[in-house]
Design a protein around this motif. Structure first.
Motif, PDB file in Angstrom:
ATOM      1  N   MET A   1       0.955  -1.031   0.036  1.00  0.00           N
ATOM      2  CA  MET A   1      -0.086   0.031   0.003  1.00  0.00           C
ATOM      3  C   MET A   1       0.941   1.105  -0.070  1.00  0.00           C
ATOM      4  SD  MET A   1      -3.437  -0.655   2.279  1.00  0.00           S
ATOM      5  CE  MET A   1      -2.375  -0.392   3.785  1.00  0.00           C
ATOM      6  N   GLU A   2       1.123   1.788  -1.271  1.00  0.00           N
ATOM      7  CA  GLU A   2       2.057   2.979  -1.276  1.00  0.00           C
ATOM      8  C   GLU A   2       1.356   3.976  -1.930  1.00  0.00           C
ATOM      9  OE1 GLU A   2       5.887   2.123  -2.476  1.00  0.00           O
ATOM     10  OE2 GLU A   2       6.364   1.623  -0.049  1.00  0.00           O
ATOM     11  N   ARG A   3       0.467   3.598  -3.126  1.00  0.00           N
ATOM     12  CA  ARG A   3      -0.351   4.646  -3.823  1.00  0.00           C
ATOM     13  C   ARG A   3      -1.998   4.376  -3.434  1.00  0.00           C
ATOM     14  NH1 ARG A   3       3.669   2.534  -6.323  1.00  0.00           N
ATOM     15  NH2 ARG A   3       2.237   1.384  -7.995  1.00  0.00           N
ATOM     16  N   ILE A   4      -2.619   4.832  -2.820  1.00  0.00           N
ATOM     17  CA  ILE A   4      -4.003   4.647  -2.243  1.00  0.00           C
ATOM     18  C   ILE A   4      -5.058   5.728  -2.606  1.00  0.00           C
ATOM     19  CG2 ILE A   4      -5.310   4.026  -0.093  1.00  0.00           C
ATOM     20  CD1 ILE A   4      -2.762   3.407   1.350  1.00  0.00           C
ATOM     21  N   LEU A   5      -6.037   4.963  -3.349  1.00  0.00           N
ATOM     22  CA  LEU A   5      -7.290   5.916  -3.412  1.00  0.00           C
ATOM     23  C   LEU A   5      -8.203   5.646  -2.461  1.00  0.00           C
ATOM     24  CD1 LEU A   5      -7.903   5.509  -7.128  1.00  0.00           C
ATOM     25  CD2 LEU A   5      -7.064   7.504  -5.982  1.00  0.00           C
ATOM     26  N   VAL A   6      -8.898   6.268  -1.658  1.00  0.00           N
ATOM     27  CA  VAL A   6      -9.956   6.166  -0.768  1.00  0.00           C
ATOM     28  C   VAL A   6     -11.136   6.684  -1.467  1.00  0.00           C
ATOM     29  CG1 VAL A   6     -10.627   6.459   1.647  1.00  0.00           C
ATOM     30  CG2 VAL A   6      -8.429   6.371   1.247  1.00  0.00           C
ATOM     31  N   VAL A   7     -12.324   5.794  -1.697  1.00  0.00           N
ATOM     32  CA  VAL A   7     -13.200   6.066  -2.407  1.00  0.00           C
ATOM     33  C   VAL A   7     -14.644   5.800  -1.637  1.00  0.00           C
ATOM     34  CG1 VAL A   7     -11.866   5.767  -4.783  1.00  0.00           C
ATOM     35  CG2 VAL A   7     -13.749   3.852  -3.781  1.00  0.00           C
ATOM     36  N   GLY A   8     -15.648   6.357  -2.261  1.00  0.00           N
ATOM     37  CA  GLY A   8     -16.977   6.314  -1.590  1.00  0.00           C
ATOM     38  C   GLY A   8     -17.804   7.571  -1.779  1.00  0.00           C
ATOM     39  N   VAL A   9     -19.060   7.501  -1.594  1.00  0.00           N
ATOM     40  CA  VAL A   9     -19.891   8.634  -1.785  1.00  0.00           C
ATOM     41  C   VAL A   9     -19.534   9.973  -0.940  1.00  0.00           C
ATOM     42  CG1 VAL A   9     -21.889   7.192  -2.562  1.00  0.00           C
ATOM     43  CG2 VAL A   9     -21.881   8.085  -0.185  1.00  0.00           C
ATOM     44  N   THR A  10     -20.144  11.042  -1.221  1.00  0.00           N
ATOM     45  CA  THR A  10     -19.974  11.974  -0.390  1.00  0.00           C
ATOM     46  C   THR A  10     -20.304  12.125   1.097  1.00  0.00           C
ATOM     47  OG1 THR A  10     -20.198  13.539  -2.343  1.00  0.00           O
ATOM     48  CG2 THR A  10     -20.712  14.646   0.091  1.00  0.00           C
ATOM     49  N   GLY A  11     -19.383  12.168   2.123  1.00  0.00           N
ATOM     50  CA  GLY A  11     -19.845  11.838   3.526  1.00  0.00           C
ATOM     51  C   GLY A  11     -19.568  10.744   4.008  1.00  0.00           C
ATOM     52  N   ALA A  12     -19.064   9.766   3.156  1.00  0.00           N
ATOM     53  CA  ALA A  12     -18.523   8.487   3.948  1.00  0.00           C
ATOM     54  C   ALA A  12     -17.526   8.465   4.891  1.00  0.00           C
ATOM     55  CB  ALA A  12     -18.250   7.479   2.600  1.00  0.00           C
ATOM     56  N   GLY A  13     -16.601   9.373   4.745  1.00  0.00           N
ATOM     57  CA  GLY A  13     -15.584   9.676   5.491  1.00  0.00           C
ATOM     58  C   GLY A  13     -14.098   9.440   4.792  1.00  0.00           C
ATOM     59  N   LYS A  14     -14.173   9.803   3.577  1.00  0.00           N
ATOM     60  CA  LYS A  14     -12.931   9.419   2.847  1.00  0.00           C
ATOM     61  C   LYS A  14     -11.790  10.181   3.262  1.00  0.00           C
ATOM     62  CE  LYS A  14     -14.942  10.690  -0.783  1.00  0.00           C
ATOM     63  NZ  LYS A  14     -16.291  11.224  -0.553  1.00  0.00           N
ATOM     64  N   SER A  15     -12.018  11.593   3.520  1.00  0.00           N
ATOM     65  CA  SER A  15     -10.931  12.483   3.873  1.00  0.00           C
ATOM     66  C   SER A  15     -10.526  12.019   5.438  1.00  0.00           C
ATOM     67  CB  SER A  15     -11.435  14.059   4.043  1.00  0.00           C
ATOM     68  OG  SER A  15     -11.569  14.274   2.450  1.00  0.00           O
ATOM     69  N   THR A  16     -11.571  11.928   6.065  1.00  0.00           N
ATOM     70  CA  THR A  16     -10.871  11.397   7.584  1.00  0.00           C
ATOM     71  C   THR A  16     -10.129  10.134   7.567  1.00  0.00           C
ATOM     72  OG1 THR A  16     -12.878  12.588   8.382  1.00  0.00           O
ATOM     73  CG2 THR A  16     -12.011  10.869   9.784  1.00  0.00           C
ATOM     74  N   LEU A  17     -10.496   9.050   6.991  1.00  0.00           N
ATOM     75  CA  LEU A  17      -9.763   7.899   6.877  1.00  0.00           C
ATOM     76  C   LEU A  17      -8.451   8.213   6.055  1.00  0.00           C
ATOM     77  CD1 LEU A  17      -9.649   5.135   7.497  1.00  0.00           C
ATOM     78  CD2 LEU A  17     -10.770   4.654   4.924  1.00  0.00           C
ATOM     79  N   ALA A  18      -8.605   9.022   4.979  1.00  0.00           N
ATOM     80  CA  ALA A  18      -7.004   9.166   4.444  1.00  0.00           C
ATOM     81  C   ALA A  18      -6.204   9.852   4.987  1.00  0.00           C
ATOM     82  CB  ALA A  18      -7.427   9.805   2.993  1.00  0.00           C
ATOM     83  N   ARG A  19      -6.423  10.730   5.897  1.00  0.00           N
ATOM     84  CA  ARG A  19      -5.739  11.753   6.664  1.00  0.00           C
ATOM     85  C   ARG A  19      -5.216  10.789   7.924  1.00  0.00           C
ATOM     86  NH1 ARG A  19      -8.917  15.941   6.106  1.00  0.00           N
ATOM     87  NH2 ARG A  19     -10.465  15.438   7.690  1.00  0.00           N
TER      88      ARG A  19
END
Length: 172
Positions: A1-19
């Motif tokens: 895991m060195e180049r990761i996309l965190v995907v999902g709908v708006t509000g799923a928590g993508k940014s929080t998980l990615a951070r």
């Protein structure tokens, strides 16, 4: 895991998980909305493709988006891992509503200095409307991409509930 996309709908928590993953794995985190919107009036970054090309050319990164159409294939071609927050509407909608309400009330400055407004709630582009109307479409698109032979080398982690995501994160 060195180049990761965190995907999902708006509000799923993508940014929080990615951070969170960025901190745990020592990966540079890039917020797609901050790359996409670069000025007042929700102006779109005219150099988006160039900026994203430069970022995904790096050896290690994490980005919190399926990607806008003009950069989607760039992201998916370079990623090695997709983390899919495939949460139902009943999970996502309260989250997006709380977040948008907070942002509207506090006048929180967002990407490019923009803010969510009370009149913005009437727009089909508002995160709450977007999360509701695009839920099925986004789910089908991510499903299609994760099963596309072009992206077969991708490791896909699909979580159907925040508890599943939290358990996986605790195991890292």
């Amino acid at each position: 895991m060195e180049r990761i996309l965190v995907v999902g709908v708006t509000g799923a928590g993508k940014s929080t998980l990615a951070r969170t993953l960025s901190g745990r794995l020592g990966l540079p985190y890039h917020e797609m909305d901050a790359l996409y919107f670069d000025g007042p009036g929700w102006a779109v970054n005219s150099r988006l493709t160039e900026d994203v090309s430069r970022l995904v050319g790096e050896r290690r990164w994490i980005i919190d988006s399926i990607g806008s159409p003009e950069v989607r294939d760039l992201l998916w071609d370079r990623a090695d891992t997709v983390i899919w927050l495939d949460y139902p509407r009943r999970v996502v909608m309260p989250r997006v509503l709380r977040r948008s309400l907070r942002r509207t009330v506090t006048r929180e400055s967002l990407f490019g200095g923009n803010r969510e407004t009370w009149t913005g709630w009437l727009s089909r582009e508002h995160p709450a409307w977007w999360a509701w109307s695009q839920h099925g479409t986004r789910r089908r698109e991510v499903g299609s991409r994760t099963s596309d032979p072009r992206f077969a080398p991708l490791d896909t982690l699909r979580f159907g509930h925040p508890d599943d995501t939290a358990a996986w994160l605790a195991s890292l």
